[in-house]
Design a protein around this motif. Structure first.
Motif, mmCIF file in Angstrom:
data_model
loop_
_atom_site.group_PDB
_atom_site.id
_atom_site.type_symbol
_atom_site.label_atom_id
_atom_site.label_comp_id
_atom_site.label_asym_id
_atom_site.label_seq_id
_atom_site.Cartn_x
_atom_site.Cartn_y
_atom_site.Cartn_z
ATOM 1 N N LEU A 1 -83.395 42.333 -59.738
ATOM 2 C CA LEU A 1 -84.053 43.616 -59.485
ATOM 3 C C LEU A 1 -83.342 44.747 -60.211
ATOM 4 O O LEU A 1 -82.112 44.767 -60.309
ATOM 5 N N ILE A 2 -84.154 45.686 -60.716
ATOM 6 C CA ILE A 2 -83.628 46.823 -61.480
ATOM 7 C C ILE A 2 -84.275 48.090 -60.938
ATOM 8 O O ILE A 2 -85.484 48.102 -60.638
ATOM 9 N N ALA A 3 -83.486 49.154 -60.840
ATOM 10 C CA ALA A 3 -84.046 50.454 -60.471
ATOM 11 C C ALA A 3 -83.177 51.548 -61.088
ATOM 12 O O ALA A 3 -82.013 51.317 -61.416
ATOM 13 N N HIS A 4 -83.782 52.735 -61.234
ATOM 14 C CA HIS A 4 -83.040 53.870 -61.781
ATOM 15 C C HIS A 4 -82.353 54.582 -60.624
ATOM 16 O O HIS A 4 -83.018 55.137 -59.749
ATOM 17 N N ASN A 5 -81.032 54.589 -60.637
ATOM 18 C CA ASN A 5 -80.198 54.966 -59.485
ATOM 19 C C ASN A 5 -80.452 53.950 -58.373
ATOM 20 O O ASN A 5 -80.949 54.295 -57.297
ATOM 21 N N ALA A 6 -80.095 52.711 -58.656
ATOM 22 C CA ALA A 6 -80.475 51.574 -57.810
ATOM 23 C C ALA A 6 -79.932 51.676 -56.392
ATOM 24 O O ALA A 6 -80.537 51.113 -55.477
ATOM 25 N N LEU B 1 -76.831 53.744 -64.405
ATOM 26 C CA LEU B 1 -75.421 53.515 -64.716
ATOM 27 C C LEU B 1 -75.266 52.915 -66.108
ATOM 28 O O LEU B 1 -74.342 53.260 -66.846
ATOM 29 N N VAL B 2 -76.180 52.009 -66.489
ATOM 30 C CA VAL B 2 -76.126 51.444 -67.840
ATOM 31 C C VAL B 2 -76.389 52.547 -68.868
ATOM 32 O O VAL B 2 -75.683 52.655 -69.879
ATOM 33 N N ALA B 3 -77.392 53.387 -68.600
ATOM 34 C CA ALA B 3 -77.741 54.461 -69.535
ATOM 35 C C ALA B 3 -76.600 55.452 -69.715
ATOM 36 O O ALA B 3 -76.365 55.961 -70.819
ATOM 37 N N ARG B 4 -75.884 55.736 -68.646
ATOM 38 C CA ARG B 4 -74.741 56.661 -68.757
ATOM 39 C C ARG B 4 -73.708 56.133 -69.752
ATOM 40 O O ARG B 4 -73.053 56.918 -70.449
ATOM 41 N N ARG B 5 -73.577 54.805 -69.810
ATOM 42 C CA ARG B 5 -72.568 54.220 -70.689
ATOM 43 C C ARG B 5 -73.085 54.031 -72.110
ATOM 44 O O ARG B 5 -72.337 54.202 -73.078
ATOM 45 N N LEU B 6 -74.366 53.685 -72.215
ATOM 46 C CA LEU B 6 -74.930 53.471 -73.567
ATOM 47 C C LEU B 6 -75.250 54.783 -74.264
ATOM 48 O O LEU B 6 -75.169 54.873 -75.493
ATOM 49 N N TYR B 7 -75.672 55.789 -73.479
ATOM 50 C CA TYR B 7 -76.093 57.065 -74.058
ATOM 51 C C TYR B 7 -75.281 58.210 -73.428
ATOM 52 O O TYR B 7 -75.836 59.095 -72.748
ATOM 53 N N PRO B 8 -73.971 58.222 -73.659
ATOM 54 C CA PRO B 8 -73.119 59.222 -72.998
ATOM 55 C C PRO B 8 -73.421 60.652 -73.429
ATOM 56 O O PRO B 8 -73.058 61.592 -72.726
ATOM 57 N N HIS B 9 -74.101 60.816 -74.566
ATOM 58 C CA HIS B 9 -74.352 62.169 -75.065
ATOM 59 C C HIS B 9 -75.750 62.673 -74.723
ATOM 60 O O HIS B 9 -76.137 63.751 -75.186
ATOM 61 N N ALA B 10 -76.493 61.931 -73.927
ATOM 62 C CA ALA B 10 -77.803 62.412 -73.480
ATOM 63 C C ALA B 10 -77.607 63.698 -72.678
ATOM 64 O O ALA B 10 -76.566 63.897 -72.051
ATOM 65 N N LYS C 1 -72.292 44.073 -65.565
ATOM 66 C CA LYS C 1 -70.904 44.344 -65.946
ATOM 67 C C LYS C 1 -70.802 45.700 -66.666
ATOM 68 O O LYS C 1 -69.909 46.502 -66.386
ATOM 69 N N ILE C 2 -71.754 45.956 -67.574
ATOM 70 C CA ILE C 2 -71.755 47.240 -68.286
ATOM 71 C C ILE C 2 -71.883 48.396 -67.292
ATOM 72 O O ILE C 2 -71.203 49.418 -67.405
ATOM 73 N N SER C 3 -72.746 48.215 -66.295
ATOM 74 C CA SER C 3 -72.994 49.301 -65.335
ATOM 75 C C SER C 3 -71.747 49.650 -64.528
ATOM 76 O O SER C 3 -71.656 50.740 -63.973
ATOM 77 N N LYS C 4 -70.808 48.721 -64.475
ATOM 78 C CA LYS C 4 -69.611 48.937 -63.645
ATOM 79 C C LYS C 4 -68.354 49.099 -64.485
ATOM 80 O O LYS C 4 -67.246 49.138 -63.939
#
Length: 208
Positions: free
Chosen positions: A92-97, A124-133, A190-193
DNA sequence: TGCCAGGCCCTCTTTAGGGCCTT
């Protein structure tokens, strides 16, 4: 059913609710979800549900879901029983899960149902992949990454569809950047954490 | 009585505080 190893097969879900906390008496009023297999949308679920009390004018305005719409909707137990069947066997996936997981757990507890998948948070994944958003709200990421949308926000199925687009975009980003053929769900967790600084080195190790 | 989310993450941190994100 065996859970898929790959991050391309999962269910992306989104709740609309009466407020922020099931511990404070808030209930779900709509669930929307899309099922992806090998990165393709193969099914979806959408249901309004009557929480048994009137929702605030803020929620009516924020979601566009009115008390009149909820008056004729089935109750939460009926809809969540169907949804529990829908999600069995999928991660399962959600935005701000953490938010959606709290409501899923609370609503399923009421009908004594459980789920077999585990959660990953697209925010959480997006924060790490796109830190400059500019920020990591779903709507902002959809806009800045030019992801497909129909202009509907804060309705469960529309938000679940946009989160699915974001999820698949992030998988593409990782696979392109690190030349990986298929990303396991556990790697996304793992990326999200992981701390932002260590994400590149972690993915480089996977590539090697 | 009066108050009321909760987890993550950054920093002027870790014996804390506040912003972000979800409705």
């Amino acid at each position: 059913m065996t859970l898929s190893y790959a991050a391309h097969t999962a269910i992306i879900l989104d709740f609309e609710t009466t407020g922020l906390s099931p511990n404070m008496g808030d209930r779900a009023i709509e669930i929307g979800a899309v099922k992806i297999e090998q990165g393709q949308v193969v099914d979806h679920f959408q249901g309004l549900m009557n929480p048994g009390f009137r929702v605030s004018s803020f929620i009516e305005s924020y979601t566009g879901i009115t008390n009149n719409m909820l008056a004729t909707a089935p109750n939460c137990e009926t809809v969540m029983t169907e949804f529990a069947d829908f999600i069995q066997g999928y991660n399962l996936i959600a935005h701000n899960a953490s938010f959606d997981q709290r409501f899923l757990d609370a609503e399923l507890d009421r009908i004594n149902r459980r789920y077999s998948g585990s959660f990953c948070c697209s925010m959480l994944v997006a924060r790490r992949l796109y830190p400059h958003a500019t920020n990591h709200k779903l709507g902002t990421l959809v806009h800045q990454l030019a992801l497909e949308n129909d202009g509907t926000f804060h309705r469960a199925l529309a938000d679940a569809k946009m989160t699915a687009s974001l999820w698949c975009h992030m998988l593409d980003t990782i696979e392109d950047q690190y030349q990986l053929s298929s990303v396991p769900f556990s790697v996304m967790q793992k990326i999200s954490k992981t701390t932002k600084a260590s994400v590149p080195s972690y993915l480089q190790k996977l590539k090697a």
